[in-house]
Design a protein around this motif. Structure first.
Motif, PDB file in Angstrom:
ATOM      1  N   PHE B 142       0.863  -1.187   0.000  1.00 35.10           N
ATOM      2  CA  PHE B 142       0.000   0.000   0.000  1.00 35.10           C
ATOM      3  C   PHE B 142       0.897   1.234   0.000  1.00 35.10           C
ATOM      4  O   PHE B 142       2.046   1.173   0.437  1.00 35.10           O
ATOM      5  CB  PHE B 142      -0.891   0.012   1.251  1.00 35.10           C
ATOM      6  N   ARG B 143       0.339   2.354  -0.484  1.00 33.80           N
ATOM      7  CA  ARG B 143       1.173   3.557  -0.527  1.00 33.80           C
ATOM      8  C   ARG B 143       0.313   4.811  -0.515  1.00 33.80           C
ATOM      9  O   ARG B 143      -0.889   4.790  -0.743  1.00 33.80           O
ATOM     10  CB  ARG B 143       2.114   3.532  -1.729  1.00 33.80           C
ATOM     11  N   LEU B 144       0.994   5.928  -0.252  1.00 39.26           N
ATOM     12  CA  LEU B 144       0.366   7.247  -0.193  1.00 39.26           C
ATOM     13  C   LEU B 144       0.756   7.978  -1.478  1.00 39.26           C
ATOM     14  O   LEU B 144       1.917   7.952  -1.871  1.00 39.26           O
ATOM     15  CB  LEU B 144       0.922   7.975   1.034  1.00 39.26           C
ATOM     16  N   THR B 145      -0.212   8.610  -2.130  1.00 35.28           N
ATOM     17  CA  THR B 145       0.121   9.241  -3.411  1.00 35.28           C
ATOM     18  C   THR B 145       0.004  10.763  -3.377  1.00 35.28           C
ATOM     19  O   THR B 145       0.185  11.420  -4.389  1.00 35.28           O
ATOM     20  CB  THR B 145      -0.798   8.707  -4.525  1.00 35.28           C
ATOM     21  N   GLU B 146      -0.315  11.332  -2.224  1.00 35.40           N
ATOM     22  CA  GLU B 146      -0.397  12.798  -2.146  1.00 35.40           C
ATOM     23  C   GLU B 146       0.153  13.263  -0.809  1.00 35.40           C
ATOM     24  O   GLU B 146       0.197  12.502   0.158  1.00 35.40           O
ATOM     25  CB  GLU B 146      -1.852  13.260  -2.300  1.00 35.40           C
ATOM     26  N   ALA B 147       0.576  14.510  -0.777  1.00 35.01           N
ATOM     27  CA  ALA B 147       1.108  15.078   0.460  1.00 35.01           C
ATOM     28  C   ALA B 147       0.815  16.566   0.475  1.00 35.01           C
ATOM     29  O   ALA B 147       0.806  17.216  -0.567  1.00 35.01           O
ATOM     30  CB  ALA B 147       2.609  14.834   0.551  1.00 35.01           C
ATOM     31  N   PRO B 148       0.576  17.134   1.664  1.00 30.13           N
ATOM     32  CA  PRO B 148       0.279  18.568   1.742  1.00 30.13           C
ATOM     33  C   PRO B 148       1.488  19.405   1.352  1.00 30.13           C
ATOM     34  O   PRO B 148       2.631  18.961   1.452  1.00 30.13           O
ATOM     35  CB  PRO B 148      -0.071  18.788   3.217  1.00 30.13           C
ATOM     36  N   ALA B 156       8.905   8.094  -4.959  1.00 29.96           N
ATOM     37  CA  ALA B 156       9.355   6.856  -5.582  1.00 29.96           C
ATOM     38  C   ALA B 156       8.361   6.532  -6.688  1.00 29.96           C
ATOM     39  O   ALA B 156       7.321   7.198  -6.803  1.00 29.96           O
ATOM     40  CB  ALA B 156       9.401   5.721  -4.567  1.00 29.96           C
ATOM     41  N   ASP B 157       8.666   5.550  -7.506  1.00 31.32           N
ATOM     42  CA  ASP B 157       7.763   5.232  -8.604  1.00 31.32           C
ATOM     43  C   ASP B 157       7.629   3.726  -8.779  1.00 31.32           C
ATOM     44  O   ASP B 157       8.623   3.016  -8.931  1.00 31.32           O
ATOM     45  CB  ASP B 157       8.286   5.867  -9.905  1.00 31.32           C
ATOM     46  N   TYR B 158       6.392   3.268  -8.689  1.00 32.77           N
ATOM     47  CA  TYR B 158       6.100   1.864  -9.017  1.00 32.77           C
ATOM     48  C   TYR B 158       4.659   1.849  -9.512  1.00 32.77           C
ATOM     49  O   TYR B 158       3.733   2.024  -8.741  1.00 32.77           O
ATOM     50  CB  TYR B 158       6.271   0.983  -7.776  1.00 32.77           C
ATOM     51  N   GLY B 159       4.484   1.732 -10.790  1.00 33.31           N
ATOM     52  CA  GLY B 159       3.148   1.875 -11.368  1.00 33.31           C
ATOM     53  C   GLY B 159       2.608   3.273 -11.162  1.00 33.31           C
ATOM     54  O   GLY B 159       1.401   3.462 -11.024  1.00 33.31           O
ATOM     55  N   GLY B 160       3.511   4.262 -11.116  1.00 34.93           N
ATOM     56  CA  GLY B 160       3.134   5.650 -10.885  1.00 34.93           C
ATOM     57  C   GLY B 160       3.805   6.186  -9.638  1.00 34.93           C
ATOM     58  O   GLY B 160       4.233   5.417  -8.781  1.00 34.93           O
ATOM     59  N   PRO B 161       3.912   7.532  -9.538  1.00 34.16           N
ATOM     60  CA  PRO B 161       4.622   8.112  -8.402  1.00 34.16           C
ATOM     61  C   PRO B 161       3.868   7.944  -7.085  1.00 34.16           C
ATOM     62  O   PRO B 161       2.635   7.966  -7.061  1.00 34.16           O
ATOM     63  CB  PRO B 161       4.745   9.596  -8.771  1.00 34.16           C
ATOM     64  N   TYR B 162       4.619   7.735  -6.019  1.00 31.02           N
ATOM     65  CA  TYR B 162       4.036   7.726  -4.676  1.00 31.02           C
ATOM     66  C   TYR B 162       5.040   8.300  -3.689  1.00 31.02           C
ATOM     67  O   TYR B 162       6.208   8.518  -4.031  1.00 31.02           O
ATOM     68  CB  TYR B 162       3.578   6.313  -4.295  1.00 31.02           C
ATOM     69  N   VAL B 163       4.566   8.551  -2.470  1.00 31.59           N
ATOM     70  CA  VAL B 163       5.392   9.220  -1.469  1.00 31.59           C
ATOM     71  C   VAL B 163       6.431   8.247  -0.906  1.00 31.59           C
ATOM     72  O   VAL B 163       6.076   7.229  -0.305  1.00 31.59           O
ATOM     73  CB  VAL B 163       4.517   9.780  -0.329  1.00 31.59           C
ATOM     74  N   GLN B 167       8.734  15.106   5.174  1.00 28.63           N
ATOM     75  CA  GLN B 167       9.308  15.723   6.360  1.00 28.63           C
ATOM     76  C   GLN B 167       8.704  17.099   6.566  1.00 28.63           C
ATOM     77  O   GLN B 167       8.522  17.864   5.616  1.00 28.63           O
ATOM     78  CB  GLN B 167      10.832  15.871   6.195  1.00 28.63           C
ATOM     79  N   ARG B 168       8.352  17.378   7.814  1.00 25.93           N
ATOM     80  CA  ARG B 168       7.984  18.750   8.192  1.00 25.93           C
ATOM     81  C   ARG B 168       8.675  19.013   9.514  1.00 25.93           C
ATOM     82  O   ARG B 168       8.327  18.413  10.518  1.00 25.93           O
ATOM     83  CB  ARG B 168       6.470  18.901   8.312  1.00 25.93           C
ATOM     84  N   GLY B 169       9.665  19.859   9.478  1.00 28.13           N
ATOM     85  CA  GLY B 169      10.427  20.140  10.695  1.00 28.13           C
ATOM     86  C   GLY B 169      11.096  18.890  11.226  1.00 28.13           C
ATOM     87  O   GLY B 169      11.871  18.245  10.526  1.00 28.13           O
ATOM     88  N   SER B 170      10.764  18.518  12.457  1.00 24.96           N
ATOM     89  CA  SER B 170      11.413  17.386  13.121  1.00 24.96           C
ATOM     90  C   SER B 170      10.691  16.070  12.874  1.00 24.96           C
ATOM     91  O   SER B 170      11.105  15.040  13.391  1.00 24.96           O
ATOM     92  CB  SER B 170      11.467  17.644  14.629  1.00 24.96           C
ATOM     93  N   VAL B 171       9.578  16.145  12.155  1.00 22.30           N
ATOM     94  CA  VAL B 171       8.787  14.943  11.915  1.00 22.30           C
ATOM     95  C   VAL B 171       9.126  14.395  10.532  1.00 22.30           C
ATOM     96  O   VAL B 171       9.038  15.092   9.531  1.00 22.30           O
ATOM     97  CB  VAL B 171       7.275  15.249  12.017  1.00 22.30           C
ATOM     98  N   LEU B 172       9.541  13.128  10.533  1.00 18.32           N
ATOM     99  CA  LEU B 172       9.983  12.491   9.287  1.00 18.32           C
ATOM    100  C   LEU B 172       9.231  11.179   9.109  1.00 18.32           C
ATOM    101  O   LEU B 172       9.152  10.366  10.038  1.00 18.32           O
ATOM    102  CB  LEU B 172      11.497  12.234   9.373  1.00 18.32           C
ATOM    103  N   GLY B 173       8.661  10.992   7.935  1.00 15.78           N
ATOM    104  CA  GLY B 173       8.023   9.718   7.612  1.00 15.78           C
ATOM    105  C   GLY B 173       8.716   9.107   6.410  1.00 15.78           C
ATOM    106  O   GLY B 173       8.972   9.801   5.421  1.00 15.78           O
ATOM    107  N   CYS B 174       9.065   7.830   6.499  1.00 19.06           N
ATOM    108  CA  CYS B 174       9.732   7.142   5.389  1.00 19.06           C
ATOM    109  C   CYS B 174       8.930   5.916   5.002  1.00 19.06           C
ATOM    110  O   CYS B 174       8.697   5.051   5.844  1.00 19.06           O
ATOM    111  CB  CYS B 174      11.133   6.683   5.785  1.00 19.06           C
ATOM    112  N   GLN B 175       8.521   5.830   3.758  1.00 20.47           N
ATOM    113  CA  GLN B 175       7.883   4.605   3.282  1.00 20.47           C
ATOM    114  C   GLN B 175       8.912   3.474   3.173  1.00 20.47           C
ATOM    115  O   GLN B 175       8.610   2.322   3.406  1.00 20.47           O
ATOM    116  CB  GLN B 175       7.202   4.844   1.928  1.00 20.47           C
ATOM    117  N   PHE B 176      10.139   3.852   2.837  1.00 22.78           N
ATOM    118  CA  PHE B 176      11.213   2.856   2.751  1.00 22.78           C
ATOM    119  C   PHE B 176      11.742   2.566   4.149  1.00 22.78           C
ATOM    120  O   PHE B 176      11.344   3.194   5.133  1.00 22.78           O
ATOM    121  CB  PHE B 176      12.338   3.371   1.846  1.00 22.78           C
TER     122      PHE B 176
END
Lengths: 250, 199
Positions: B142-148, B156-163, B167-176
């Motif tokens: 599963f993946r996220l395809t949009e971000a504020p 990244a890209d697999y069958g289309g771009p996804y997140v 990162q916003r300030g000190s908050v970091l999210g990594c799908q990888f």
């Protein structure tokens, strides 16, 4: 599109790598941690460690090896050998495996795959499938190839994925250790039959074998002797694959 | 500096813990909400399914702790599913509310030949943030395809771009998985541990 993975395989017994090794530049070539660290540094995309816990006596020794490997490995590690239960898998995962490979125990009791997937997620569950060529197809063999099962390898692959296998480590019993290249028709047949990643195993002699495996649909290719013997280094193999138009991690 | 890793599932956390140790931290494992609120660095690893993780967070006040940390820009690292739970929800577990920090919804890969995705892929797009362009190890279906717009996003890209990361300030999210992404992932962990201010 995603990159094709090149995966060295370590066969470990009693805390030592047991396949013949003439790897350059290591003080102790039989030490799995030193060897794994060297592969990691030279660009391995993942590592497969087999047989660490194949017997009861070796189990605690094997877990110590996995723990030591985890401390140095910053790439994924699949561990297989002797996994018969959710508890066996849990012990390997807690010690540091990212994925657990099951072989004989899943053939004997296929529900094990579902139990593992329910508990850990299918991304943790690798079906290790040993296939031997037979007239008209391939048959599953177990206990290191000593025992034919009469089961069609393609049917077993499909069923295993339905039960919860998230990846298939596909070893050709006929090609393993021969250096004659992977069994490409087998690879093509299995990758056509299942939607999960398939790792080619058994028979790699050089980078052209890996390139052929990828062309046949493999997501990853596993090799042991060609790396352990020092005939090929990972950078050489990756350069050759890039030259052949295969996308690999730099 | 206390680095805490939240134990939200059954699968292994050994890789994350070992990677944090290699990056110079002494991570502790736990689920205590008060300790999670206090920790200088909090890691939310991704194991299991979306609904399982949210259930686990809702057994205590961890949902509120995480939302408060993010609102206050206190250091948080969400990995894989730990990034996905920032969204409003996921098709993986319909009817389960995520943390709702991101307006989007997590959806399965569409028309791709092989799933789950398990392998190395390119990460591109946020040169000024913690996440440099490079190659990372992904394992997900599963993946996220949009971000504020106020987040720095790598794709990244697999069958289309996804997140791939945001990162916003000190908050970091990594799908990888930075802990499995070689020296590139190790340096990202070090930057998050060392360059993000303690607040």
């Amino acid at each position: 599109m995603y990159m094709k993975r090149v995966i060295p395989c370590l066969d470990v017994k009693g805390g030592r790598v047991v396949k013949g090794i003439r790897f350059q530049g290591l003080r102790d070539a039989g030490d799995p941690v030193a060897l794994a660290d060297a592969y990691r540094r030279s660009g391995a995309d993942e590592l497969v460690v087999l047989d660490v816990s194949a017997t009861v006596e070796e189990r605690s020794h094997g877990l110590a090896t996995i723990r030591a490997l985890r401390e140095v490995l910053d790439i994924p590690m699949t561990v297989g050998g002797g996994v018969r239960s959710v508890e066996d898998a849990s012990a390997l995962l807690e010690a540091g495996a990212d994925k657990v490979a099951v072989n004989t125990a899943a053939v004997r009791r296929p529900a094990l795959l579902r139990e593992l997937a329910d508990r850990f997620g299918r991304q943790c569950v690798v079906l290790s499938l040993d296939a031997a060529r037979r007239p008209g197809g391939w048959q599953v063999v177990v206990r290191a190839g000593q025992e034919p099962t009469g089961t069609c390898a393609l049917a077993w692959a499909s069923r295993a994925v339905g039960l919860g296998a998230g990846e298939i480590l596909l070893t050709s019993w006929d090609q393993d250790g021969t250096g004659g290249g992977y069994d490409l028709p087998l690879l093509r047949a299995v990758t056509d039959a299942v939607p999960v990643p398939v790792v080619a195993s058994g028979g790699a002699e050089g980078p052209e074998d890996l390139a052929r495996a990828f062309a046949a649909g493999a997501s990853a290719a596993l090799a042991a002797s060609m790396f352990h013997d020092g005939r090929w280094t990972l950078p050489q193999v990756k350069a050759a694959l890039k030259g052949a138009g295969v996308q690999v991690r730099s | 500096m206390e680095v805490m890793v939240l134990q939200t599932g059954a699968a292994n956390l050994a890789s994350v813990l070992a990677a944090l140790r290699r990056a110079g931290a002494s991570p502790v494992l736990g689920v205590d909400p008060e300790r999670a609120a206090r920790a200088d660095r909090l890691v939310l690893p991704g194991v299991g399914a979306f609904g399982q993780v949210m259930d686990r967070l809702d057994e205590t006040t961890l949902r509120q702790v995480l939302q408060a940390r993010i609102a206050a820009d206190r250091p948080l690292l969400g990995i894989c599913l730990g990034m996905q739970v920032l969204a409003t929800g996921s098709d993986e577990s319909p009817g389960v509310a995520g943390l709702g920090v991101l307006p989007g919804r997590v959806t399965p890969f569409g028309d791709v030949p092989i799933r789950p995705l398990m392998g190395w892929g390119a990460v591109r797009g946020a040169p000024c943030g913690l996440v440099r362009d490079g190659e990372a190890y992904f394992v997900h279906g599963f993946r996220l395809t949009e971000a504020p717009a106020d987040w720095q996003v790598s794709w990244a890209d697999y069958g289309g771009p996804y997140v791939a990361a945001l990162q916003r300030g000190s908050v970091l999210g990594c799908q990888f998985h930075p802990e499995l992404s070689g020296s590139w992932g190790a340096s990202l962990l070090r930057r998050w541990l060392q360059e993000v201010p303690c607040t």
